[in-house]
Motif scaffolding. Structure first.
Motif, PDB file in Angstrom:
ATOM      1  N   SER A   1       0.735  -0.829   0.148  1.00  0.00           N
ATOM      2  CA  SER A   1      -0.193   0.099  -0.070  1.00  0.00           C
ATOM      3  C   SER A   1       1.198   1.215  -0.131  1.00  0.00           C
ATOM      4  CB  SER A   1      -0.992   0.351   1.593  1.00  0.00           C
ATOM      5  OG  SER A   1      -1.109   0.916   0.824  1.00  0.00           O
ATOM      6  N   LEU A   2       0.438   2.468  -0.448  1.00  0.00           N
ATOM      7  CA  LEU A   2       1.026   3.869  -1.050  1.00  0.00           C
ATOM      8  C   LEU A   2       0.395   4.835   0.070  1.00  0.00           C
ATOM      9  CD1 LEU A   2       2.181   3.457  -4.305  1.00  0.00           C
ATOM     10  CD2 LEU A   2       3.631   3.429  -2.803  1.00  0.00           C
ATOM     11  N   ALA A   3      -0.779   4.506   0.961  1.00  0.00           N
ATOM     12  CA  ALA A   3      -1.301   4.869   1.941  1.00  0.00           C
ATOM     13  C   ALA A   3      -0.590   5.431   2.250  1.00  0.00           C
ATOM     14  CB  ALA A   3      -2.929   4.430   2.146  1.00  0.00           C
ATOM     15  N   GLY A   4      -1.323   6.878   2.293  1.00  0.00           N
ATOM     16  CA  GLY A   4      -0.677   8.398   3.270  1.00  0.00           C
ATOM     17  C   GLY A   4       1.079   8.711   2.878  1.00  0.00           C
ATOM     18  N   HIS A   5       1.212   7.814   2.107  1.00  0.00           N
ATOM     19  CA  HIS A   5       3.236   8.242   1.877  1.00  0.00           C
ATOM     20  C   HIS A   5       2.254   9.609   0.470  1.00  0.00           C
ATOM     21  CE1 HIS A   5       3.736   3.988   3.247  1.00  0.00           C
ATOM     22  NE2 HIS A   5       4.823   4.379   3.261  1.00  0.00           N
ATOM     23  N   ARG A   6       3.947  10.347   0.884  1.00  0.00           N
ATOM     24  CA  ARG A   6       4.911  10.635  -0.010  1.00  0.00           C
ATOM     25  C   ARG A   6       5.603  10.853  -0.811  1.00  0.00           C
ATOM     26  NH1 ARG A   6      -0.116  12.405   2.295  1.00  0.00           N
ATOM     27  NH2 ARG A   6       0.170  14.197   3.443  1.00  0.00           N
ATOM     28  N   VAL A   7       5.760  10.528  -2.315  1.00  0.00           N
ATOM     29  CA  VAL A   7       6.623  10.212  -3.317  1.00  0.00           C
ATOM     30  C   VAL A   7       6.880  11.586  -3.963  1.00  0.00           C
ATOM     31  CG1 VAL A   7       6.741   8.608  -5.112  1.00  0.00           C
ATOM     32  CG2 VAL A   7       5.382   8.115  -3.490  1.00  0.00           C
ATOM     33  N   GLN A   8       8.625  11.859  -4.210  1.00  0.00           N
ATOM     34  CA  GLN A   8       8.658  13.399  -3.749  1.00  0.00           C
ATOM     35  C   GLN A   8       9.936  12.512  -5.654  1.00  0.00           C
ATOM     36  OE1 GLN A   8      10.214  14.469   0.289  1.00  0.00           O
ATOM     37  NE2 GLN A   8      10.762  16.127  -1.175  1.00  0.00           N
TER      38      GLN A   8
ATOM     39  N   ALA B   1       2.528  -1.947 -10.222  1.00  0.00           N
ATOM     40  CA  ALA B   1       2.090  -1.669  -8.901  1.00  0.00           C
ATOM     41  C   ALA B   1       1.333  -0.398  -8.211  1.00  0.00           C
ATOM     42  CB  ALA B   1       3.437  -1.194  -8.438  1.00  0.00           C
ATOM     43  N   LEU B   2       1.227   0.584  -8.965  1.00  0.00           N
ATOM     44  CA  LEU B   2       0.145   1.597  -8.625  1.00  0.00           C
ATOM     45  C   LEU B   2      -1.076   1.030  -8.743  1.00  0.00           C
ATOM     46  CD1 LEU B   2       2.797   4.520 -11.037  1.00  0.00           C
ATOM     47  CD2 LEU B   2       2.320   4.463  -8.198  1.00  0.00           C
ATOM     48  N   LEU B   3      -1.436   0.587  -9.903  1.00  0.00           N
ATOM     49  CA  LEU B   3      -2.762   0.365 -10.379  1.00  0.00           C
ATOM     50  C   LEU B   3      -2.988  -0.900  -9.007  1.00  0.00           C
ATOM     51  CD1 LEU B   3      -2.487  -0.600 -13.889  1.00  0.00           C
ATOM     52  CD2 LEU B   3      -3.816   1.262 -13.114  1.00  0.00           C
ATOM     53  N   SER B   4      -2.591  -2.091  -8.549  1.00  0.00           N
ATOM     54  CA  SER B   4      -2.208  -2.887  -7.220  1.00  0.00           C
ATOM     55  C   SER B   4      -2.534  -2.051  -6.423  1.00  0.00           C
ATOM     56  CB  SER B   4      -1.863  -4.334  -7.905  1.00  0.00           C
ATOM     57  OG  SER B   4      -0.159  -3.562  -7.570  1.00  0.00           O
ATOM     58  N   SER B   5      -1.987  -0.765  -5.818  1.00  0.00           N
ATOM     59  CA  SER B   5      -1.770  -0.269  -4.809  1.00  0.00           C
ATOM     60  C   SER B   5      -2.955   0.558  -4.450  1.00  0.00           C
ATOM     61  CB  SER B   5      -0.017  -0.245  -4.515  1.00  0.00           C
ATOM     62  OG  SER B   5       0.810  -0.932  -4.754  1.00  0.00           O
ATOM     63  N   ASP B   6      -3.343   0.459  -3.180  1.00  0.00           N
ATOM     64  CA  ASP B   6      -3.956   1.337  -2.517  1.00  0.00           C
ATOM     65  C   ASP B   6      -2.737   3.140  -2.307  1.00  0.00           C
ATOM     66  OD1 ASP B   6      -6.032   2.998  -1.244  1.00  0.00           O
ATOM     67  OD2 ASP B   6      -5.251   2.400   1.161  1.00  0.00           O
ATOM     68  N   ALA B   7      -3.628   4.241  -2.889  1.00  0.00           N
ATOM     69  CA  ALA B   7      -2.518   4.999  -3.015  1.00  0.00           C
ATOM     70  C   ALA B   7      -3.485   6.029  -2.016  1.00  0.00           C
ATOM     71  CB  ALA B   7      -2.444   5.821  -4.042  1.00  0.00           C
ATOM     72  N   THR B   8      -4.692   5.586  -0.978  1.00  0.00           N
ATOM     73  CA  THR B   8      -5.732   6.513  -0.617  1.00  0.00           C
ATOM     74  C   THR B   8      -4.675   7.523   0.464  1.00  0.00           C
ATOM     75  OG1 THR B   8      -7.663   4.867  -0.298  1.00  0.00           O
ATOM     76  CG2 THR B   8      -7.738   6.925   1.458  1.00  0.00           C
ATOM     77  N   ALA B   9      -5.290   9.370   0.591  1.00  0.00           N
ATOM     78  CA  ALA B   9      -4.173   9.868   0.941  1.00  0.00           C
ATOM     79  C   ALA B   9      -2.827  10.374   0.444  1.00  0.00           C
ATOM     80  CB  ALA B   9      -4.465  10.048   2.623  1.00  0.00           C
TER      81      ALA B   9
ATOM     82  N   VAL C   1      -4.685   6.189  -9.461  1.00  0.00           N
ATOM     83  CA  VAL C   1      -4.028   7.052  -7.474  1.00  0.00           C
ATOM     84  C   VAL C   1      -5.453   8.086  -7.398  1.00  0.00           C
ATOM     85  CG1 VAL C   1      -1.672   5.980  -7.840  1.00  0.00           C
ATOM     86  CG2 VAL C   1      -2.195   8.583  -8.695  1.00  0.00           C
ATOM     87  N   ARG C   2      -4.891   8.987  -8.681  1.00  0.00           N
ATOM     88  CA  ARG C   2      -6.391  10.270  -8.242  1.00  0.00           C
ATOM     89  C   ARG C   2      -7.518   9.553  -7.998  1.00  0.00           C
ATOM     90  NH1 ARG C   2      -4.561  13.969 -13.417  1.00  0.00           N
ATOM     91  NH2 ARG C   2      -3.489  15.478 -12.496  1.00  0.00           N
ATOM     92  N   ALA C   3      -8.191   8.390  -7.650  1.00  0.00           N
ATOM     93  CA  ALA C   3      -9.456   7.922  -7.961  1.00  0.00           C
ATOM     94  C   ALA C   3      -9.397   7.141  -6.775  1.00  0.00           C
ATOM     95  CB  ALA C   3      -9.488   7.237  -8.865  1.00  0.00           C
ATOM     96  N   ASP C   4      -7.944   7.156  -6.073  1.00  0.00           N
ATOM     97  CA  ASP C   4      -7.830   6.317  -4.944  1.00  0.00           C
ATOM     98  C   ASP C   4      -8.149   8.045  -3.585  1.00  0.00           C
ATOM     99  OD1 ASP C   4      -7.917   4.204  -5.373  1.00  0.00           O
ATOM    100  OD2 ASP C   4      -5.229   3.931  -5.211  1.00  0.00           O
ATOM    101  N   GLY C   5      -8.093   8.605  -4.025  1.00  0.00           N
ATOM    102  CA  GLY C   5      -7.653  10.021  -3.656  1.00  0.00           C
ATOM    103  C   GLY C   5      -6.621  11.027  -3.408  1.00  0.00           C
ATOM    104  N   ALA C   6      -5.560  10.172  -3.843  1.00  0.00           N
ATOM    105  CA  ALA C   6      -4.324  10.904  -3.979  1.00  0.00           C
ATOM    106  C   ALA C   6      -4.308  12.312  -4.965  1.00  0.00           C
ATOM    107  CB  ALA C   6      -3.447  10.234  -4.590  1.00  0.00           C
ATOM    108  N   LEU C   7      -3.544  13.098  -4.124  1.00  0.00           N
ATOM    109  CA  LEU C   7      -2.624  14.901  -4.804  1.00  0.00           C
ATOM    110  C   LEU C   7      -2.038  14.228  -5.986  1.00  0.00           C
ATOM    111  CD1 LEU C   7      -3.178  17.403  -2.156  1.00  0.00           C
ATOM    112  CD2 LEU C   7      -4.611  16.297  -3.500  1.00  0.00           C
ATOM    113  N   VAL C   8      -2.358  14.686  -6.564  1.00  0.00           N
ATOM    114  CA  VAL C   8      -0.994  14.254  -7.790  1.00  0.00           C
ATOM    115  C   VAL C   8      -0.660  16.200  -8.431  1.00  0.00           C
ATOM    116  CG1 VAL C   8      -0.084  13.646 -10.006  1.00  0.00           C
ATOM    117  CG2 VAL C   8      -1.967  12.472  -8.798  1.00  0.00           C
TER     118      VAL C   8
END
Length: 383
Positions: A34-41, A51-59, A75-82
């Motif tokens: 899961s990538l939930a809550g992470h910040r990827v720089q 990996a992105l399609l199969s991982s939760d990217a909430t928040a 990832v936008r549909a998950d609620g991630a900021l891009v």
């Protein structure tokens, strides 16, 4: 860094949520799924669509990460900021790591300094500053905040000693050699040397730290080689090339930090600092440099800039209420009592306060490490 490596100074990344390399991304996905809550720089994720399609990217937040369209949509549909990459910029406003000399001086051998990322970023800064473009000022602020974050991570828990001094100190002079010996001596005590990252005294101190793991003769030979190109004027290209020749002849030098600014872009960063935190905003840079010098500051002879740094450092020491001001050592009695009489004012300011036992004035640069050690010992609680 420019080669994708994590910094080696005292940082620990096991418990944070920031992902700054592709290797870290793969580790998080493999370990947590899961990538939930992470910040990827600023990580190129075009090869990680599955990996992105199969991982939760909430928040989660993706800052300047290249992705395939379907991964971005997911990832936008998950609620991630891009925050998408910004095209046609000579720098990365979302960068997760500090600069390296190789990164800032990339292309030096081919097109000269004028075509390096460092010079191009300065040109962009000059143009956008004149235009007063709010979009450009936002990008500069994002960049500087990212640099501060990377610097905090690098220096977490690391004892840092600052060396301040004038940019006009030329290679080949006794003063330059003394500043280099100072940097070497401080680094050999286990301290991380930090400077303003520019030429002159700053370069000399970073050079000394670079020389610390090598035999003493190495510094003497390096000083002789550098003396053939005394200054960054008239040619930054020749000046920088001489420094890289030293690095090539004596690889695997010691680490240190340089904190320069494009505000003074006519002064190039020196290539001896292994980690370079370069800022657009000089005020942010100055405050951050001094605030991170947790093991004290040594002030070599300088002019207006160094004088300002003395009292910028003295102010928090003056108001320190816990009895823990950082040590301050001023080098060259004649300079600081006669030419620029900062010492009498500093001593008067310190009288009766905790900082009174944390300041020292010495005659020569070779006395500075011992003076700093004595002040540091005095700052430790009894027992």
């Amino acid at each position: 860094m420019g080669n994708g490596q994590r910094p080696l100074l005292g940082s620990s990344f096991d418990d944070d949520r920031e992902i700054e390399t592709l290797e870290e991304f793969d580790q998080v996905v493999a370990r947590r799924g899961s990538l939930a809550g992470h910040r990827v720089q600023s990580v190129d994720l075009t090869g990680r669509t599955l990996a992105l399609l199969s991982s939760d990217a909430t928040a989660a937040a993706f800052l300047g990460c290249a992705m395939e369209p379907d991964a971005t949509a997911k990832v936008r549909a998950d609620g991630a900021l891009v925050f998408p990459p910004i095209p046609d910029l000579p720098f990365d406003p979302y960068r997760g790591l500090l600069y390296t000399p190789d990164e800032l001086f990339d292309g030096l051998d081919d097109g000269g300094y004028e075509n390096t990322p460092d010079a191009l970023a300065y040109d962009w800064f000059q143009l956008t500053k004149a235009d007063r473009d709010i979009y450009a000022s936002m990008l500069r602020a994002l960049h500087d905040d990212a640099v501060s974050d990377a610097l905090d991570e690098l220096l977490d828990g690391v004892p840092v000693v600052g060396v301040m001094g004038g940019h006009a100190m030329s290679r080949g002079t006794d003063e330059y050699a003394g500043a280099a010996r100072l940097g070497r001596a401080l680094a050999r005590t286990g301290l991380t040397v930090a400077t303003g990252g520019g030429p002159g005294a700053m370069e000399a101190a970073n050079l000394g730290a670079y020389a610390a793991p090598h035999p003493d003769e190495m510094l003497d030979e390096a000083l002789e080689l550098l003396a053939k190109t005394p200054s960054f004027t008239p040619s930054v290209t020749d000046w920088a090339a001489a420094a890289f020749e030293v690095r090539s002849r004596w690889p695997r030098g010691g680490d240190s930090v340089g904190i320069p600014t494009w505000f003074y872009g006519h002064e190039p960063p020196n290539p001896f600092a292994g980690h370079i935190a370069k800022y657009f905003a000089n005020a942010t840079r100055e405050d951050g440099l001094l605030a991170r010098c947790t093991a004290g500051v040594v002030f070599l002879p300088g002019a207006a800039g160094t004088l300002q740094e003395i009292f910028d450092n003295a102010t928090p020491n003056y108001y320190e209420s816990r009895g823990e001001p950082t040590p301050m050592v001023l080098v060259d009695r004649a300079h600081w009592t006669e030419r620029l009489p900062a010492w009498p004012l500093l001593r008067s300011l310190a009288e009766g306060r905790a900082m009174e036992t944390r300041i020292a004035l010495v005659d020569s640069v070779d006395e500075a490490p011992g003076a700093l050690a004595r002040l540091t010992a005095a700052a430790r609680p009894a027992g």
